[in-house]
Design a protein around this motif. Structure first.
Motif, PDB file in Angstrom:
ATOM      1  N   GLU A  31       0.837  -1.213   0.000  1.00 56.54           N
ATOM      2  CA  GLU A  31       0.000   0.000   0.000  1.00 56.54           C
ATOM      3  C   GLU A  31       0.869   1.258   0.000  1.00 56.54           C
ATOM      4  OE1 GLU A  31      -2.507  -0.434   3.457  1.00 56.54           O
ATOM      5  OE2 GLU A  31      -3.610  -2.104   2.564  1.00 56.54           O
ATOM      6  N   LEU A  32       1.965   1.227   0.752  1.00 56.99           N
ATOM      7  CA  LEU A  32       2.858   2.389   0.812  1.00 56.99           C
ATOM      8  C   LEU A  32       3.498   2.687  -0.537  1.00 56.99           C
ATOM      9  CD1 LEU A  32       4.565   1.756   4.277  1.00 56.99           C
ATOM     10  CD2 LEU A  32       3.080   3.686   3.693  1.00 56.99           C
ATOM     11  N   ILE A  33       3.952   1.649  -1.250  1.00 56.66           N
ATOM     12  CA  ILE A  33       4.575   1.925  -2.553  1.00 56.66           C
ATOM     13  C   ILE A  33       3.520   2.348  -3.574  1.00 56.66           C
ATOM     14  CG2 ILE A  33       6.551   0.400  -2.071  1.00 56.66           C
ATOM     15  CD1 ILE A  33       5.375  -1.402  -4.395  1.00 56.66           C
ATOM     16  N   LYS A  34       2.311   1.798  -3.457  1.00 51.89           N
ATOM     17  CA  LYS A  34       1.230   2.208  -4.362  1.00 51.89           C
ATOM     18  C   LYS A  34       0.884   3.683  -4.148  1.00 51.89           C
ATOM     19  CE  LYS A  34      -1.044  -2.123  -5.425  1.00 51.89           C
ATOM     20  NZ  LYS A  34      -2.247  -2.949  -5.254  1.00 51.89           N
ATOM     21  N   LYS A  35       0.912   4.109  -2.894  1.00 55.08           N
ATOM     22  CA  LYS A  35       0.636   5.515  -2.566  1.00 55.08           C
ATOM     23  C   LYS A  35       1.659   6.437  -3.235  1.00 55.08           C
ATOM     24  CE  LYS A  35      -0.239   8.322   1.537  1.00 55.08           C
ATOM     25  NZ  LYS A  35      -0.230   8.340   2.999  1.00 55.08           N
ATOM     26  N   GLU A  36       2.865   5.929  -3.444  1.00 53.37           N
ATOM     27  CA  GLU A  36       3.918   6.689  -4.124  1.00 53.37           C
ATOM     28  C   GLU A  36       3.836   6.547  -5.645  1.00 53.37           C
ATOM     29  OE1 GLU A  36       6.231   8.746  -2.601  1.00 53.37           O
ATOM     30  OE2 GLU A  36       4.985   8.362  -0.829  1.00 53.37           O
ATOM     31  N   GLY A  37       2.848   5.780  -6.121  1.00 52.27           N
ATOM     32  CA  GLY A  37       2.644   5.636  -7.560  1.00 52.27           C
ATOM     33  C   GLY A  37       3.354   4.457  -8.192  1.00 52.27           C
ATOM     34  N   MET A  67       0.081  -9.631  -1.938  1.00 53.48           N
ATOM     35  CA  MET A  67       0.537  -8.450  -2.675  1.00 53.48           C
ATOM     36  C   MET A  67      -0.368  -8.088  -3.843  1.00 53.48           C
ATOM     37  SD  MET A  67       4.678  -8.896  -2.591  1.00 53.48           S
ATOM     38  CE  MET A  67       4.745 -10.638  -3.010  1.00 53.48           C
ATOM     39  N   GLY A  68      -1.328  -8.951  -4.167  1.00 53.80           N
ATOM     40  CA  GLY A  68      -2.231  -8.670  -5.270  1.00 53.80           C
ATOM     41  C   GLY A  68      -1.559  -8.742  -6.626  1.00 53.80           C
ATOM     42  N   ILE A  69      -0.616  -9.678  -6.764  1.00 57.10           N
ATOM     43  CA  ILE A  69       0.096  -9.844  -8.025  1.00 57.10           C
ATOM     44  C   ILE A  69      -0.004 -11.309  -8.460  1.00 57.10           C
ATOM     45  CG2 ILE A  69       1.666  -7.906  -7.638  1.00 57.10           C
ATOM     46  CD1 ILE A  69       3.822  -9.908  -6.768  1.00 57.10           C
TER      47      ILE A  69
END
Length: 159
Positions: free
Chosen positions: A84-90, A122-124
């Motif tokens: 979630e943190l890396i997704k928040k960074e795009g 991780m949803g991958i």
């Protein structure tokens, strides 16, 4: 498209009579991985690699072992938060390559279950998660079955 690479490493002591969590699954063994959380060294290495790739520090910064609310926490929850943190960074995950260093138990047959568990958290796709296992030929703390080590390299990409 912007790509970034991160590296993670974690070590945990093995101790008699505690549960052994590795790669998001519980493994039957006489020893378990000692830690403030559930001690899942593979997940911790992946968390550090993800956070490092996105320049977000490390697992200790986000989930300090001095936080009593994290005592015994399921490391899959920490991994989910890191994603979630890396997704928040795009960023999204390109792929993950890991190595477990463990003398015993042999985990080769458990790798497909670990890949499935980690990919789901991780949803991958499972094809994006590589897990390898090796021993240290009875050398060092790993070889003497006093601990284990895990390494992870990740590729993240701007989405």
């Amino acid at each position: 498209m912007e790509f970034r690479v991160g590296f993670g490493y974690d070590v945990h002591q093995l101790k008699e009579g505690i549960p052994f969590w590795l790669g998001g699954i519980k493994i039957e063994h006489t020893k378990g991985s000692l830690g403030h959380s559930d001690g899942d060294a593979l997940i911790h290495a992946i968390c550090d690699a993800l956070l490092g790739a996105a320049n977000l520090g490390d697992i200790g910064l986000h989930f300090p072992d001095t936080d009593p609310t994290l005592k015994g926490i399921d490391s899959k929850l920490l991994l989910k938060k890191c994603v979630e943190l890396i997704k928040k960074e795009g960023y999204g995950i390109g792929n993950i390559d890991t190595t477990i260093c463990l003398q015993k138990p042999k985990v080769k047959e458990l790798i497909p279950k670990m890949r499935e568990s980690l990919a789901e958290v991780m949803g991958i796709d499972q094809s994006q998660v590589s897990i390898k296992a090796t021993t240290t030929e009875k050398l060092g703390f790993v070889g003497k079955e006093k601990g284990l080590a895990a390494y992870a390299v990740v590729l993240i990409k701007k989405i």
